[in-house]
Design a protein around this motif. Structure first.
Motif, PDB file in Angstrom:
ATOM      1  N   MET A   1       0.820  -1.200   0.000  1.00  0.00           N
ATOM      2  CA  MET A   1       0.000   0.000   0.000  1.00  0.00           C
ATOM      3  C   MET A   1       0.858   1.256   0.000  1.00  0.00           C
ATOM      4  O   MET A   1       0.568   2.184  -0.724  1.00  0.00           O
ATOM      5  CB  MET A   1      -0.921  -0.033   1.221  1.00  0.00           C
ATOM      6  CG  MET A   1      -1.760   1.190   1.345  1.00  0.00           C
ATOM      7  SD  MET A   1      -3.395   0.803   0.787  1.00  0.00           S
ATOM      8  CE  MET A   1      -4.353   1.834   1.768  1.00  0.00           C
ATOM      9  N   SER A   2       1.924   1.278   0.792  1.00  0.00           N
ATOM     10  CA  SER A   2       2.762   2.478   0.848  1.00  0.00           C
ATOM     11  C   SER A   2       3.501   2.721  -0.475  1.00  0.00           C
ATOM     12  O   SER A   2       3.822   3.853  -0.802  1.00  0.00           O
ATOM     13  CB  SER A   2       3.752   2.396   2.005  1.00  0.00           C
ATOM     14  OG  SER A   2       4.671   1.337   1.793  1.00  0.00           O
ATOM     15  N   ALA A   3       3.760   1.664  -1.237  1.00  0.00           N
ATOM     16  CA  ALA A   3       4.394   1.838  -2.550  1.00  0.00           C
ATOM     17  C   ALA A   3       3.451   2.575  -3.494  1.00  0.00           C
ATOM     18  O   ALA A   3       3.884   3.423  -4.280  1.00  0.00           O
ATOM     19  CB  ALA A   3       4.786   0.490  -3.136  1.00  0.00           C
ATOM     20  N   GLY A   4       2.168   2.283  -3.394  1.00  0.00           N
ATOM     21  CA  GLY A   4       1.181   2.977  -4.221  1.00  0.00           C
ATOM     22  C   GLY A   4       1.074   4.446  -3.853  1.00  0.00           C
ATOM     23  O   GLY A   4       0.979   5.316  -4.722  1.00  0.00           O
ATOM     24  N   ILE A   5       1.116   4.734  -2.569  1.00  0.00           N
ATOM     25  CA  ILE A   5       1.063   6.126  -2.103  1.00  0.00           C
ATOM     26  C   ILE A   5       2.302   6.883  -2.558  1.00  0.00           C
ATOM     27  O   ILE A   5       2.216   8.021  -3.011  1.00  0.00           O
ATOM     28  CB  ILE A   5       0.907   6.178  -0.566  1.00  0.00           C
ATOM     29  CG1 ILE A   5      -0.467   5.635  -0.170  1.00  0.00           C
ATOM     30  CG2 ILE A   5       1.096   7.596  -0.051  1.00  0.00           C
ATOM     31  CD1 ILE A   5      -0.653   5.448   1.317  1.00  0.00           C
ATOM     32  N   ALA A   6       3.465   6.225  -2.479  1.00  0.00           N
ATOM     33  CA  ALA A   6       4.711   6.853  -2.923  1.00  0.00           C
ATOM     34  C   ALA A   6       4.658   7.150  -4.418  1.00  0.00           C
ATOM     35  O   ALA A   6       5.116   8.200  -4.866  1.00  0.00           O
ATOM     36  CB  ALA A   6       5.899   5.961  -2.594  1.00  0.00           C
ATOM     37  N   LEU A   7       4.086   6.222  -5.172  1.00  0.00           N
ATOM     38  CA  LEU A   7       3.971   6.408  -6.625  1.00  0.00           C
ATOM     39  C   LEU A   7       3.068   7.601  -6.945  1.00  0.00           C
ATOM     40  O   LEU A   7       3.408   8.445  -7.787  1.00  0.00           O
ATOM     41  CB  LEU A   7       3.426   5.141  -7.281  1.00  0.00           C
ATOM     42  CG  LEU A   7       3.347   5.134  -8.799  1.00  0.00           C
ATOM     43  CD1 LEU A   7       4.738   5.311  -9.401  1.00  0.00           C
ATOM     44  CD2 LEU A   7       2.734   3.830  -9.277  1.00  0.00           C
ATOM     45  N   VAL A   8       1.947   7.692  -6.267  1.00  0.00           N
ATOM     46  CA  VAL A   8       1.031   8.820  -6.472  1.00  0.00           C
ATOM     47  C   VAL A   8       1.702  10.126  -6.053  1.00  0.00           C
ATOM     48  O   VAL A   8       1.598  11.155  -6.746  1.00  0.00           O
ATOM     49  CB  VAL A   8      -0.293   8.602  -5.701  1.00  0.00           C
ATOM     50  CG1 VAL A   8      -1.137   9.857  -5.705  1.00  0.00           C
ATOM     51  CG2 VAL A   8      -1.056   7.436  -6.301  1.00  0.00           C
ATOM     52  N   ALA A   9       2.410  10.110  -4.924  1.00  0.00           N
ATOM     53  CA  ALA A   9       3.089  11.319  -4.443  1.00  0.00           C
ATOM     54  C   ALA A   9       4.153  11.771  -5.438  1.00  0.00           C
ATOM     55  O   ALA A   9       4.279  12.970  -5.725  1.00  0.00           O
ATOM     56  CB  ALA A   9       3.714  11.074  -3.074  1.00  0.00           C
ATOM     57  N   ASN A  10       4.912  10.821  -5.985  1.00  0.00           N
ATOM     58  CA  ASN A  10       5.928  11.172  -6.989  1.00  0.00           C
ATOM     59  C   ASN A  10       5.287  11.746  -8.244  1.00  0.00           C
ATOM     60  O   ASN A  10       5.798  12.693  -8.835  1.00  0.00           O
ATOM     61  CB  ASN A  10       6.784   9.957  -7.341  1.00  0.00           C
ATOM     62  CG  ASN A  10       7.795   9.637  -6.283  1.00  0.00           C
ATOM     63  OD1 ASN A  10       8.165  10.486  -5.473  1.00  0.00           O
ATOM     64  ND2 ASN A  10       8.245   8.395  -6.270  1.00  0.00           N
ATOM     65  N   GLY A  11       4.182  11.169  -8.654  1.00  0.00           N
ATOM     66  CA  GLY A  11       3.466  11.690  -9.821  1.00  0.00           C
ATOM     67  C   GLY A  11       2.967  13.103  -9.581  1.00  0.00           C
ATOM     68  O   GLY A  11       3.062  13.971 -10.448  1.00  0.00           O
ATOM     69  N   PHE A  12       2.442  13.342  -8.390  1.00  0.00           N
ATOM     70  CA  PHE A  12       1.958  14.681  -8.047  1.00  0.00           C
ATOM     71  C   PHE A  12       3.106  15.689  -8.029  1.00  0.00           C
ATOM     72  O   PHE A  12       2.972  16.794  -8.553  1.00  0.00           O
ATOM     73  CB  PHE A  12       1.255  14.665  -6.690  1.00  0.00           C
ATOM     74  CG  PHE A  12       0.736  16.021  -6.293  1.00  0.00           C
ATOM     75  CD1 PHE A  12      -0.381  16.557  -6.905  1.00  0.00           C
ATOM     76  CD2 PHE A  12       1.396  16.767  -5.329  1.00  0.00           C
ATOM     77  CE1 PHE A  12      -0.857  17.816  -6.549  1.00  0.00           C
ATOM     78  CE2 PHE A  12       0.934  18.023  -4.968  1.00  0.00           C
ATOM     79  CZ  PHE A  12      -0.189  18.545  -5.583  1.00  0.00           C
ATOM     80  N   ARG A  13       4.247  15.309  -7.450  1.00  0.00           N
ATOM     81  CA  ARG A  13       5.403  16.223  -7.422  1.00  0.00           C
ATOM     82  C   ARG A  13       5.886  16.543  -8.834  1.00  0.00           C
ATOM     83  O   ARG A  13       6.234  17.680  -9.142  1.00  0.00           O
ATOM     84  CB  ARG A  13       6.530  15.628  -6.585  1.00  0.00           C
ATOM     85  CG  ARG A  13       6.331  15.816  -5.092  1.00  0.00           C
ATOM     86  CD  ARG A  13       7.595  15.495  -4.313  1.00  0.00           C
ATOM     87  NE  ARG A  13       7.918  14.078  -4.324  1.00  0.00           N
ATOM     88  CZ  ARG A  13       7.437  13.198  -3.459  1.00  0.00           C
ATOM     89  NH1 ARG A  13       6.620  13.573  -2.510  1.00  0.00           N
ATOM     90  NH2 ARG A  13       7.798  11.929  -3.527  1.00  0.00           N
TER      91      ARG A  13
END
Length: 67
Positions: A1-13
């Protein structure tokens, strides 16, 4: 789950960096980078001086802008 959040956060940045570049928010950083690379001897403009100069030049020489 945290990998998905990190991926979304990187995309947003990445999107935020892109949008900032399109809007010109990174202009001062690019100016400082150019100033260093060009080997100018004088001290670079402060961020406040840079934005004032940029605004003054745009006002005195309007070009195609969206706003």
């Amino acid at each position: 789950m945290s990998a998905g959040i990190a991926l979304v956060a990187n995309g947003f940045r990445g999107f935020a960096r892109y949008l900032g570049a399109v809007m010109g928010a990174d202009a001062y950083a690019k100016y400082l980078e150019h100033h260093r690379a060009a080997g100018h001897q004088e001290v670079p403009l402060s961020e406040r001086e840079f934005w004032r100069d940029r605004t003054d030049r745009q006002d005195s020489n309007p070009q195609g802008r969206c706003c």
